[in-house]
Design an enzyme around this catalytic site. Structure first.
Site, PDB file in Angstrom:
ATOM      1  N   GLU A   1       0.832  -1.213   0.000  1.00  0.00           N
ATOM      2  CA  GLU A   1       0.000   0.000   0.000  1.00  0.00           C
ATOM      3  C   GLU A   1       0.865   1.260   0.000  1.00  0.00           C
ATOM      4  O   GLU A   1       2.078   1.206   0.139  1.00  0.00           O
ATOM      5  CB  GLU A   1      -0.896   0.027   1.247  1.00  0.00           C
ATOM      6  CG  GLU A   1      -2.285  -0.554   1.056  1.00  0.00           C
ATOM      7  CD  GLU A   1      -3.212   0.379   0.284  1.00  0.00           C
ATOM      8  OE1 GLU A   1      -2.722   1.393  -0.262  1.00  0.00           O
ATOM      9  OE2 GLU A   1      -4.412   0.083   0.198  1.00  0.00           O
TER      10      GLU A   1
ATOM     11  N   ASN B   1     -10.293   5.221   1.597  1.00  0.00           N
ATOM     12  CA  ASN B   1      -9.366   5.022   0.485  1.00  0.00           C
ATOM     13  C   ASN B   1      -9.557   6.096  -0.573  1.00  0.00           C
ATOM     14  O   ASN B   1     -10.398   6.977  -0.448  1.00  0.00           O
ATOM     15  CB  ASN B   1      -9.572   3.639  -0.147  1.00  0.00           C
ATOM     16  CG  ASN B   1      -8.745   2.561   0.508  1.00  0.00           C
ATOM     17  OD1 ASN B   1      -7.537   2.710   0.686  1.00  0.00           O
ATOM     18  ND2 ASN B   1      -9.376   1.457   0.891  1.00  0.00           N
TER      19      ASN B   1
ATOM     20  N   ASP C   1     -10.363   1.229  -4.286  1.00  0.00           N
ATOM     21  CA  ASP C   1      -9.251   1.297  -3.340  1.00  0.00           C
ATOM     22  C   ASP C   1      -8.442   2.566  -3.626  1.00  0.00           C
ATOM     23  O   ASP C   1      -9.011   3.622  -3.871  1.00  0.00           O
ATOM     24  CB  ASP C   1      -8.415   0.017  -3.418  1.00  0.00           C
ATOM     25  CG  ASP C   1      -7.720  -0.303  -2.100  1.00  0.00           C
ATOM     26  OD1 ASP C   1      -7.152   0.616  -1.485  1.00  0.00           O
ATOM     27  OD2 ASP C   1      -7.725  -1.475  -1.687  1.00  0.00           O
TER      28      ASP C   1
END
Length: 294
Positions: free
Chosen positions: A21, A150, A201
């Protein structure tokens, strides 16, 4: 929207991360950075040489912002830390929440030098997280009762912010002050993805205002126009794509992180690239990330 465009890129890093991430790029050093959140790791890749380093962290880091050639800001479950790039030394600057059940998640620097960052429950408990604005140490809560925050990114002129709660699956937009990065109106749904496979996301917004979104669980990167129209879909060779970042001296390449978390042994056999880090293989009109103004 046309059919999904086949993957024509490459694997940038073979390391299969539990939760890759928070990618970003430092043009001063030609280095891409990203996290393995649950592994407490900061990954560093020098693009030209291919030199790769992994830095162990004492916390769950999720967002990195460049301050200057010698310092970075890292957002973590224990607060915001200044990291000395050369030594890795960490200094706490401020905290977001006094809640041991939460951790940090998505975030990005606004063109003003302020920062939007977010929190969520470690166990993804409903409505436990929030989205914050941070400017020179001052923390302002923008949105509460968020489950999985997100997709935080900003229009090129800094007048619009985008974000999502992946649990709801609406891509949101809100007008913001370009001088401060603070909202000036109410957030509204730009694209309703309820019921569509996968979840919205991490995102990044290019020089034309297009939003490049990693779709978790669908193995794709979707491209949205500023009015919410989805105009392209690019395949990624890992089902759980997590976040995107522009990389390279011209910001014309797209890095995509992924995750292998929660996949069974059988699912991992069917998804052998899960958790790896990719270059999408399409030329983009990206933008270099702003520096964070400490």
């Amino acid at each position: 929207m046309s059919e999904t465009i086949a993957f024509s890129g490459k694997i940038l890093c073979e390391a299969a991360l539990e939760l890759g991430e928070g990618p970003t790029f430092d043009p001063a050093t030609g280095t891409a950075w990203w996290f393995n959140i649950k592994g407490k790791e900061l990954h560093e890749l020098h693009l030209e040489s291919g030199r790769k380093s992994v830095h162990q962290l004492p916390f769950l880091g999720s967002v990195l912002a460049v301050i200057d050639p010698d310092r970075q800001l890292i957002v973590s479950d224990q607060g915001l830390f200044v990291r000395e790039t050369a030594t890795g030394n960490l200094t706490l600057t401020t905290t977001l929440e006094d809640n041991a059940k939460n951790r940090s998640n998505d975030g990005r620097v606004h063109p003003s030098g302020s920062l939007w960052v977010s929190t969520m429950a470690r166990d993804e408990a409903k409505d436990a997280g929030a989205i914050y604005h941070v400017a020179q140490g001052k923390v302002t809560q923008l949105y509460a009762n968020v489950t999985i925050p997100n997709s935080i990114c900003f229009s090129p002129d800094g007048t619009v912010a985008y974000f999502t709660d992946t649990a709801i699956n609406h891509l949101m937009r809100v007008d913001i002050d370009p001088e401060t990065g603070l909202p000036t109106g109410d957030a509204k749904a730009l694209s309703d993805e309820t019921g569509s496979p996968g979840g919205i996301d991490g995102s990044v917004c290019d020089a034309d205002g297009l939003i490049w979104n990693a779709r978790y669980g669908a193995g794709v990167v979707d491209v949205y126009k500023p009015d919410g129209e989805k105009i392209a879909r690019y395949a990624v060779p890992a089902t759980q794509a997590t976040c995107t970042a522009f990389i390279g001296a011209k910001a014309d390449r797209l890095l995509v992180t992924s995750a292998k978390q929660n996949l069974s042994e059988e699912a991992l056999k069917a998804d052998p690239n899960a958790g790896k880090t990719f270059e999408l293989g399409v030329s983009v009109k990206g933008r270099l990330e702003p520096i964070y103004r400490l």
